[in-house]
Design a protein around this motif. Structure first.
Motif, PDB file in Angstrom:
ATOM      1  N   ALA A  39       6.858  -0.544  -9.723  1.00 42.62           N
ATOM      2  CA  ALA A  39       7.548  -1.801 -10.035  1.00 42.62           C
ATOM      3  C   ALA A  39       8.902  -1.882  -9.340  1.00 42.62           C
ATOM      4  O   ALA A  39       9.281  -2.942  -8.813  1.00 42.62           O
ATOM      5  CB  ALA A  39       7.729  -1.925 -11.549  1.00 42.62           C
ATOM      6  N   ILE A  40       9.627  -0.772  -9.307  1.00 42.79           N
ATOM      7  CA  ILE A  40      10.936  -0.766  -8.639  1.00 42.79           C
ATOM      8  C   ILE A  40      10.775  -1.020  -7.146  1.00 42.79           C
ATOM      9  O   ILE A  40      11.489  -1.836  -6.553  1.00 42.79           O
ATOM     10  CB  ILE A  40      11.661   0.575  -8.890  1.00 42.79           C
ATOM     11  CG1 ILE A  40      12.052   0.705 -10.360  1.00 42.79           C
ATOM     12  CG2 ILE A  40      12.913   0.686  -8.008  1.00 42.79           C
ATOM     13  CD1 ILE A  40      12.643   2.062 -10.718  1.00 42.79           C
ATOM     14  N   ARG A  41       9.809  -0.330  -6.548  1.00 47.48           N
ATOM     15  CA  ARG A  41       9.581  -0.511  -5.105  1.00 47.48           C
ATOM     16  C   ARG A  41       9.082  -1.912  -4.805  1.00 47.48           C
ATOM     17  O   ARG A  41       9.492  -2.538  -3.820  1.00 47.48           O
ATOM     18  CB  ARG A  41       8.580   0.542  -4.603  1.00 47.48           C
ATOM     19  CG  ARG A  41       8.274   0.446  -3.121  1.00 47.48           C
ATOM     20  CD  ARG A  41       9.494   0.655  -2.269  1.00 47.48           C
ATOM     21  NE  ARG A  41       9.218   0.370  -0.869  1.00 47.48           N
ATOM     22  CZ  ARG A  41      10.048  -0.229  -0.048  1.00 47.48           C
ATOM     23  NH1 ARG A  41      11.243  -0.623  -0.483  1.00 47.48           N
ATOM     24  NH2 ARG A  41       9.731  -0.449   1.213  1.00 47.48           N
ATOM     25  N   LEU A  42       8.194  -2.436  -5.654  1.00 50.86           N
ATOM     26  CA  LEU A  42       7.650  -3.774  -5.454  1.00 50.86           C
ATOM     27  C   LEU A  42       8.743  -4.832  -5.604  1.00 50.86           C
ATOM     28  O   LEU A  42       8.780  -5.814  -4.848  1.00 50.86           O
ATOM     29  CB  LEU A  42       6.530  -4.039  -6.448  1.00 50.86           C
ATOM     30  CG  LEU A  42       5.515  -5.129  -6.081  1.00 50.86           C
ATOM     31  CD1 LEU A  42       4.812  -4.774  -4.771  1.00 50.86           C
ATOM     32  CD2 LEU A  42       4.511  -5.322  -7.200  1.00 50.86           C
TER      33      LEU A  42
ATOM     34  N   ILE B 173      10.732  -4.919  -2.471  1.00 58.84           N
ATOM     35  CA  ILE B 173      10.024  -5.609  -1.393  1.00 58.84           C
ATOM     36  C   ILE B 173      10.063  -7.121  -1.598  1.00 58.84           C
ATOM     37  O   ILE B 173      10.341  -7.887  -0.671  1.00 58.84           O
ATOM     38  CB  ILE B 173       8.557  -5.127  -1.320  1.00 58.84           C
ATOM     39  CG1 ILE B 173       8.502  -3.657  -0.912  1.00 58.84           C
ATOM     40  CG2 ILE B 173       7.754  -5.978  -0.333  1.00 58.84           C
ATOM     41  CD1 ILE B 173       7.117  -3.038  -1.046  1.00 58.84           C
ATOM     42  N   THR B 174       9.817  -7.540  -2.838  1.00 59.27           N
ATOM     43  CA  THR B 174       9.711  -8.971  -3.139  1.00 59.27           C
ATOM     44  C   THR B 174      11.044  -9.690  -2.989  1.00 59.27           C
ATOM     45  O   THR B 174      11.122 -10.778  -2.394  1.00 59.27           O
ATOM     46  CB  THR B 174       9.173  -9.175  -4.566  1.00 59.27           C
ATOM     47  OG1 THR B 174       7.903  -8.511  -4.683  1.00 59.27           O
ATOM     48  CG2 THR B 174       9.008 -10.654  -4.879  1.00 59.27           C
TER      49      THR B 174
ATOM     50  N   ALA C 228       0.830  -1.203   0.000  1.00 60.08           N
ATOM     51  CA  ALA C 228       0.000   0.000   0.000  1.00 60.08           C
ATOM     52  C   ALA C 228       0.863   1.252   0.000  1.00 60.08           C
ATOM     53  O   ALA C 228       0.589   2.235  -0.705  1.00 60.08           O
ATOM     54  CB  ALA C 228      -0.925  -0.001   1.216  1.00 60.08           C
ATOM     55  N   ASP C 229       1.937   1.210   0.761  1.00 60.65           N
ATOM     56  CA  ASP C 229       2.854   2.345   0.818  1.00 60.65           C
ATOM     57  C   ASP C 229       3.535   2.549  -0.528  1.00 60.65           C
ATOM     58  O   ASP C 229       3.737   3.684  -0.963  1.00 60.65           O
ATOM     59  CB  ASP C 229       3.894   2.095   1.913  1.00 60.65           C
ATOM     60  CG  ASP C 229       4.767   3.314   2.161  1.00 60.65           C
ATOM     61  OD1 ASP C 229       4.295   4.235   2.844  1.00 60.65           O
ATOM     62  OD2 ASP C 229       5.908   3.343   1.660  1.00 60.65           O
ATOM     63  N   ALA C 230       3.894   1.452  -1.214  1.00 66.09           N
ATOM     64  CA  ALA C 230       4.544   1.544  -2.526  1.00 66.09           C
ATOM     65  C   ALA C 230       3.609   2.171  -3.554  1.00 66.09           C
ATOM     66  O   ALA C 230       4.032   2.989  -4.377  1.00 66.09           O
ATOM     67  CB  ALA C 230       4.984   0.159  -2.983  1.00 66.09           C
TER      68      ALA C 230
ATOM     69  N   ARG D 201      16.849   4.382   5.331  1.00 69.32           N
ATOM     70  CA  ARG D 201      17.453   3.063   5.436  1.00 69.32           C
ATOM     71  C   ARG D 201      18.035   2.655   4.093  1.00 69.32           C
ATOM     72  O   ARG D 201      18.006   3.402   3.118  1.00 69.32           O
ATOM     73  CB  ARG D 201      16.405   2.036   5.883  1.00 69.32           C
ATOM     74  CG  ARG D 201      15.740   2.350   7.216  1.00 69.32           C
ATOM     75  CD  ARG D 201      14.718   1.277   7.554  1.00 69.32           C
ATOM     76  NE  ARG D 201      13.532   1.858   8.172  1.00 69.32           N
ATOM     77  CZ  ARG D 201      12.370   1.239   8.271  1.00 69.32           C
ATOM     78  NH1 ARG D 201      12.238   0.010   7.782  1.00 69.32           N
ATOM     79  NH2 ARG D 201      11.348   1.820   8.843  1.00 69.32           N
ATOM     80  N   THR D 202      18.551   1.441   4.028  1.00 75.43           N
ATOM     81  CA  THR D 202      19.151   0.966   2.776  1.00 75.43           C
ATOM     82  C   THR D 202      18.100   0.481   1.783  1.00 75.43           C
ATOM     83  O   THR D 202      18.433   0.120   0.661  1.00 75.43           O
ATOM     84  CB  THR D 202      20.141  -0.181   3.059  1.00 75.43           C
ATOM     85  OG1 THR D 202      19.460  -1.251   3.727  1.00 75.43           O
ATOM     86  CG2 THR D 202      21.295   0.297   3.914  1.00 75.43           C
ATOM     87  N   GLU D 203      16.820   0.463   2.186  1.00 77.73           N
ATOM     88  CA  GLU D 203      15.773   0.002   1.284  1.00 77.73           C
ATOM     89  C   GLU D 203      15.672   0.904   0.061  1.00 77.73           C
ATOM     90  O   GLU D 203      15.907   2.112   0.140  1.00 77.73           O
ATOM     91  CB  GLU D 203      14.425  -0.028   2.009  1.00 77.73           C
ATOM     92  CG  GLU D 203      14.344  -1.057   3.108  1.00 77.73           C
ATOM     93  CD  GLU D 203      12.916  -1.181   3.655  1.00 77.73           C
ATOM     94  OE1 GLU D 203      11.986  -1.195   2.842  1.00 77.73           O
ATOM     95  OE2 GLU D 203      12.772  -1.273   4.884  1.00 77.73           O
ATOM     96  N   ILE D 204      15.334   0.302  -1.083  1.00 81.08           N
ATOM     97  CA  ILE D 204      15.136   1.074  -2.310  1.00 81.08           C
ATOM     98  C   ILE D 204      13.760   1.713  -2.233  1.00 81.08           C
ATOM     99  O   ILE D 204      12.746   1.103  -2.578  1.00 81.08           O
ATOM    100  CB  ILE D 204      15.277   0.174  -3.553  1.00 81.08           C
ATOM    101  CG1 ILE D 204      16.694  -0.387  -3.624  1.00 81.08           C
ATOM    102  CG2 ILE D 204      14.953   0.949  -4.828  1.00 81.08           C
ATOM    103  CD1 ILE D 204      16.930  -1.327  -4.769  1.00 81.08           C
ATOM    104  N   TYR D 205      13.721   2.939  -1.755  1.00 82.44           N
ATOM    105  CA  TYR D 205      12.475   3.660  -1.535  1.00 82.44           C
ATOM    106  C   TYR D 205      12.510   5.008  -2.242  1.00 82.44           C
ATOM    107  O   TYR D 205      11.777   5.232  -3.208  1.00 82.44           O
ATOM    108  CB  TYR D 205      12.254   3.835  -0.029  1.00 82.44           C
ATOM    109  CG  TYR D 205      10.881   4.331   0.342  1.00 82.44           C
ATOM    110  CD1 TYR D 205       9.786   3.476   0.306  1.00 82.44           C
ATOM    111  CD2 TYR D 205      10.676   5.653   0.739  1.00 82.44           C
ATOM    112  CE1 TYR D 205       8.514   3.918   0.649  1.00 82.44           C
ATOM    113  CE2 TYR D 205       9.408   6.108   1.087  1.00 82.44           C
ATOM    114  CZ  TYR D 205       8.335   5.241   1.046  1.00 82.44           C
ATOM    115  OH  TYR D 205       7.075   5.687   1.387  1.00 82.44           O
TER     116      TYR D 205
END
Length: 209
Positions: free
Chosen positions: A186-189, A192-193, A95-97, A148-152
């Motif tokens: 798509a990049i954010r998903l 996450i995946t 949902a955030d993505a 953070r290091t997450e791709i966000y």
């Protein structure tokens, strides 16, 4: 603002309000806390954007529809999601993505409509996309995802660049918007995946000479 952009803006508001409400549920907040967290998540980034661009009063003050959407989302979330811990863990980040993708393009479009440069539009899209999430995470006493290091933030920047470049190449507004939103989402998903992340800047791992 064209009607279709206004529609997507309200959709993004609902999605981010859902994200904030679910986060509030996971932290066992009372109904007022849920409203506050949902509200800052939904309109925080856009409020910062409008303030920086001098578009005051900010959008939700001039149009109470945004508040109605937030309150309706909170009410439905409280009524339908009785046990936030039972909600699949990926529902909140997905949902955030989606909200990130929607708000990034909305922010970039508003900046361009005010005559700002493409680079400024990308930055305003980024602020719109991540601002509310930063406030939400701080209120939940968490390190914001964008730090953070997450791709966000990277996904938001990619979406903003895709939107401005598509328009500069003559693509129709709606097509450019869908392409850019799909790219950011798509990049954010994918991050996450497959648990993709950027390398961390960690001075602790360096041995003193």
């Amino acid at each position: 603002m064209p009607e279709w952009i206004y529609f997507f803006d309200l959709c993004g508001t609902a999605v981010f309000a859902l994200s904030g409400a679910l986060a509030a549920g996971r932290h066992k907040m009372d109904p007022f806390g849920v409203i506050v967290l949902a509200s800052v998540t939904a309109v925080g980034g856009g409020s910062i954007r409008d303030t920086l661009m001098g578009a005051t009063p900010v959008f939700w003050i001039n149009d109470p529809t945004y508040i109605i959407v937030i309150l309706s989302t909170v009410l439905l979330t409280i009524l339908l999601v009785r046990k936030p811990k039972r909600v699949p863990q990926k529902v909140l980040p997905i949902a955030d993505a989606l909200g990130l993708a929607l708000f990034t393009i909305i922010g970039a479009e508003k900046a361009l409509s005010m005559g700002l440069s493409g680079m400024s539009a990308v930055i305003m899209g980024l602020i719109t996309g991540v601002g509310g999430g930063i406030i939400r995470d701080i209120l939940c006493r968490q390190v914001p995802m964008v730090l953070r290091t997450e791709i966000y933030a990277t996904a938001s920047i990619a979406g903003g660049i895709g939107y401005t470049c598509s328009l500069s190449f003559g693509m129709a507004d709606l097509s450019a918007m869908f392409l850019a939103m799909s790219t950011a989402f798509a990049i954010r998903l994918a991050a996450i995946t497959w648990h993709l992340s950027l390398p961390a800047f960690d001075l602790r791992s360096q041995k003193p000479k």
